[in-house]
Scaffold this motif. Structure first.
Motif, PDB file in Angstrom:
ATOM      1  N   GLN A 146       1.178  11.780 -11.008  1.00 36.53           N
ATOM      2  CA  GLN A 146       0.404  13.031 -10.974  1.00 36.53           C
ATOM      3  C   GLN A 146       1.247  14.131 -10.309  1.00 36.53           C
ATOM      4  N   PHE A 147       2.431  14.390 -10.893  1.00 36.99           N
ATOM      5  CA  PHE A 147       3.283  15.502 -10.453  1.00 36.99           C
ATOM      6  C   PHE A 147       3.755  15.390  -9.012  1.00 36.99           C
ATOM      7  N   GLY A 148       3.649  14.205  -8.410  1.00 40.82           N
ATOM      8  CA  GLY A 148       4.033  14.051  -7.015  1.00 40.82           C
ATOM      9  C   GLY A 148       2.991  14.547  -6.038  1.00 40.82           C
ATOM     10  N   GLU A 149       1.786  14.786  -6.518  1.00 43.45           N
ATOM     11  CA  GLU A 149       0.717  15.278  -5.644  1.00 43.45           C
ATOM     12  C   GLU A 149       0.022  14.120  -4.924  1.00 43.45           C
ATOM     13  N   THR A 150      -0.486  14.389  -3.770  1.00 42.81           N
ATOM     14  CA  THR A 150      -1.327  13.442  -3.053  1.00 42.81           C
ATOM     15  C   THR A 150      -2.777  13.844  -3.278  1.00 42.81           C
ATOM     16  N   LEU A 151      -3.527  12.987  -3.938  1.00 39.30           N
ATOM     17  CA  LEU A 151      -4.901  13.323  -4.288  1.00 39.30           C
ATOM     18  C   LEU A 151      -5.873  12.855  -3.208  1.00 39.30           C
ATOM     19  N   ALA A 152      -6.851  13.682  -2.936  1.00 41.91           N
ATOM     20  CA  ALA A 152      -7.918  13.276  -2.019  1.00 41.91           C
ATOM     21  C   ALA A 152      -8.787  12.230  -2.690  1.00 41.91           C
ATOM     22  N   LYS A 153      -9.498  11.464  -1.882  1.00 39.18           N
ATOM     23  CA  LYS A 153     -10.331  10.398  -2.433  1.00 39.18           C
ATOM     24  C   LYS A 153     -11.424  10.935  -3.351  1.00 39.18           C
ATOM     25  N   ASP A 154     -11.833  12.185  -3.138  1.00 45.14           N
ATOM     26  CA  ASP A 154     -12.855  12.760  -4.017  1.00 45.14           C
ATOM     27  C   ASP A 154     -12.265  13.408  -5.258  1.00 45.14           C
ATOM     28  N   GLY A 155     -10.923  13.276  -5.432  1.00 38.59           N
ATOM     29  CA  GLY A 155     -10.275  13.779  -6.628  1.00 38.59           C
ATOM     30  C   GLY A 155      -9.849  15.229  -6.556  1.00 38.59           C
ATOM     31  N   THR A 156     -10.134  15.924  -5.467  1.00 40.57           N
ATOM     32  CA  THR A 156      -9.727  17.322  -5.354  1.00 40.57           C
ATOM     33  C   THR A 156      -8.220  17.430  -5.194  1.00 40.57           C
ATOM     34  N   ARG A 157      -7.657  18.551  -5.658  1.00 40.62           N
ATOM     35  CA  ARG A 157      -6.211  18.753  -5.678  1.00 40.62           C
ATOM     36  C   ARG A 157      -5.834  19.996  -4.871  1.00 40.62           C
TER      37      ARG A 157
ATOM     38  N   THR B 252       0.815  -1.210   0.000  1.00 45.62           N
ATOM     39  CA  THR B 252       0.000   0.000   0.000  1.00 45.62           C
ATOM     40  C   THR B 252       0.851   1.263   0.000  1.00 45.62           C
ATOM     41  N   ALA B 253       1.906   1.289   0.794  1.00 46.28           N
ATOM     42  CA  ALA B 253       2.768   2.475   0.824  1.00 46.28           C
ATOM     43  C   ALA B 253       3.437   2.697  -0.532  1.00 46.28           C
ATOM     44  N   LEU B 254       3.858   1.605  -1.163  1.00 45.33           N
ATOM     45  CA  LEU B 254       4.475   1.717  -2.483  1.00 45.33           C
ATOM     46  C   LEU B 254       3.452   2.219  -3.499  1.00 45.33           C
ATOM     47  N   TYR B 255       2.239   1.713  -3.438  1.00 42.65           N
ATOM     48  CA  TYR B 255       1.190   2.167  -4.354  1.00 42.65           C
ATOM     49  C   TYR B 255       0.946   3.669  -4.209  1.00 42.65           C
ATOM     50  N   GLU B 256       0.919   4.162  -2.985  1.00 45.07           N
ATOM     51  CA  GLU B 256       0.671   5.589  -2.774  1.00 45.07           C
ATOM     52  C   GLU B 256       1.758   6.437  -3.413  1.00 45.07           C
ATOM     53  N   ARG B 257       3.013   5.970  -3.370  1.00 41.77           N
ATOM     54  CA  ARG B 257       4.083   6.703  -4.049  1.00 41.77           C
ATOM     55  C   ARG B 257       3.906   6.643  -5.572  1.00 41.77           C
TER      56      ARG B 257
ATOM     57  N   TYR C  63      -2.550  21.004  -5.461  1.00 39.91           N
ATOM     58  CA  TYR C  63      -1.478  21.457  -6.345  1.00 39.91           C
ATOM     59  C   TYR C  63      -0.143  21.607  -5.609  1.00 39.91           C
ATOM     60  N   ILE C  64       0.084  20.728  -4.657  1.00 40.99           N
ATOM     61  CA  ILE C  64       1.352  20.718  -3.935  1.00 40.99           C
ATOM     62  C   ILE C  64       2.091  19.424  -4.277  1.00 40.99           C
ATOM     63  N   SER C  65       3.265  19.535  -4.893  1.00 37.96           N
ATOM     64  CA  SER C  65       4.064  18.362  -5.258  1.00 37.96           C
ATOM     65  C   SER C  65       4.968  18.003  -4.087  1.00 37.96           C
ATOM     66  N   ARG C  66       4.681  16.899  -3.448  1.00 35.98           N
ATOM     67  CA  ARG C  66       5.412  16.507  -2.247  1.00 35.98           C
ATOM     68  C   ARG C  66       6.629  15.641  -2.553  1.00 35.98           C
TER      69      ARG C  66
END
Length: 420
Positions: free
Chosen positions: A233-244, A222-227, A246-249
């Protein structure tokens, strides 16, 4: 000359072709009304990317493929090459690291580490499977080795148990390159579930295609999948509802598949098992006819694993015909010439080990005797056999092989310079 003798004369010497002119190579992929309906469904919805609120084609493909492979997670990406790159990056591969790859593969396997400023290290292959040799893999390991990319070349799974055992002893990540092996089982488990992560191509030429380019990355971690999901997607972490936000972590790419491609592949997946079963039957029948031809080495499945038959690689063994090994390459060349004249679309495919391609100049490579021998004496049949209705055409191709082999004495003389 009698009609029978004229028909049997090699086409490259003026005889009639074994595969009559006008015989169409079966198209691939097969595009059905259901595929068109799936694409139109997306066009009508106006939801074309994973960022579109309520888009379900991409997520649906990911869920279906993860379930099919037997893993928790699947991420759909833009193509099979970026899939390897992202998988390697997600396990931490970066500048200065070494990644062991087979010396016989499509160039993408070697390019993916280069894009990460890592170094591909090319290792030799097994003479029976054409996949990475576990012994050669272990011999290629250095203190800088961080990953290995075994390729299930042409659809036959690599020796994954042995490769994983070596990798585990040395603390090395295993990334499967399953671009050509969709749906294949290895010792009771699907390819795509046998390493830290695995990658698939959905290129239009693959057994499971999209209408252009696409790729899939599978993992049980799961941790690997999240990376992986963030990196596409530009290194962004997306919310489950798809909202962004725009922060590349982390470092990332714009490597997403679009909804039209996902819908097309989902539709293809609905009949994948049936088409693969038909393909398997036709290819095995074809190879059964070719197997008795002296000096021709045909691909084979192994008892403990399936075969996708994505590409058929055949070898010319001059020693089986009483000639020296050095005659195998010239014999392969003249056999290919004869088969193409008869109407069989054979090709050489690779002409050198990956390590000798200019883009990899300076990258380490072990001794590659098997890779060199296979490249020198082998040729391939591609795409013509993928269509599930290709059986009758493969029968024609088998006729052509048998005809060419009836003239083997002449072809050997031509290969060795005794005839022009």
């Amino acid at each position: 000359m009698s009609e029978g003798r004229a028909m049997d004369r090699l086409a490259m010497l003026g005889g009639a072709r074994a595969v009559p002119r006008g015989t169409a190579m079966p198209e691939w992929p097969v595009v059905t009304a259901a595929d068109r309906e799936a694409v139109n469904r997306v066009l009508d919805s106006g939801k074309f990317t994973a960022m579109a609120s309520g888009e379900r084609e991409i997520a649906g493909l990911e869920e279906a493929w993860a379930k099919r492979v037997g893993v928790r997670h699947c991420a759909a990406v833009a193509n099979g090459t970026i899939a390897i790159q992202i998988a390697l990056a997600a396990v931490g591969i970066g500048p200065g690291d070494e990644v062991v790859v087979p010396a016989l593969s499509f160039v993408a396997t070697g390019l993916a580490p280069v894009h990460l400023q890592a170094t591909p290290v090319f290792a030799d292959i097994d003479p029976a499977t054409y996949n990475l040799s576990p012994a050669a893999f272990e011999a290629a390991i250095t203190p800088r080795t961080r990953a290995v990319v075994p390729v299930h070349l042409h659809g036959l799974p690599a020796e994954m148990d042995a490769i994983r055992e070596v990798a585990e002893r040395h603390g090395i990540a295993v990334i499967e390159d399953a671009a050509q092996a969709h749906g294949v089982v290895y010792r009771g488990r699907h390819v795509g579930s046998l390493g830290s992560a695995a990658t698939f191509s959905l290129n239009v030429s693959k057994n499971l295609p999209t209408c252009g380019e696409g790729g899939l990355v599978t993992t049980d971690d799961t941790a690997l999948y999240e990376r992986i999901a963030a990196m596409r997607q530009f290194g962004e972490t997306l919310a489950k509802d798809g909202t962004r936000d725009y922060i590349s972590r982390i470092m990332g790419w714009n490597a997403k598949i679009n909804a039209i491609q996902a819908a097309f592949t989902r539709s293809q997946l609905e009949r994948f098992d049936t088409e693969q079963m038909q393909r398997d039957q036709h290819v095995r029948t074809f190879l059964t006819r070719l197997a008795p031809l002296p000096g021709l080495v045909v691909p084979r499945a192994l008892p403990d694993r399936g075969h996708a038959w994505h590409i058929l690689r055949l070898r010319c063994d001059a020693t089986a015909l009483g000639r020296t090994p050095s005659s195998s390459g010239p014999l392969r060349a003249i056999v290919c010439r004869a088969l193409r004249a008869e109407g069989v679309p054979v090709s050489r495919y690779q002409s050198m080990p990956l390590s000798e391609q200019p883009v990899f100049q300076g990258c380490p490579a072990g001794e590659l005797p098997v890779t060199r021998a296979v490249i020198e004496d082998s040729f391939t049949l591609q795409k013509a056999h993928l269509n599930p209705a290709a059986g009758p055409v493969l029968e024609r191709y088998a006729d052509a092989f048998e005809k060419v082999w009836r003239h083997m004495d002449l072809l050997i003389r031509m290969a060795e310079g005794g005839a022009r």
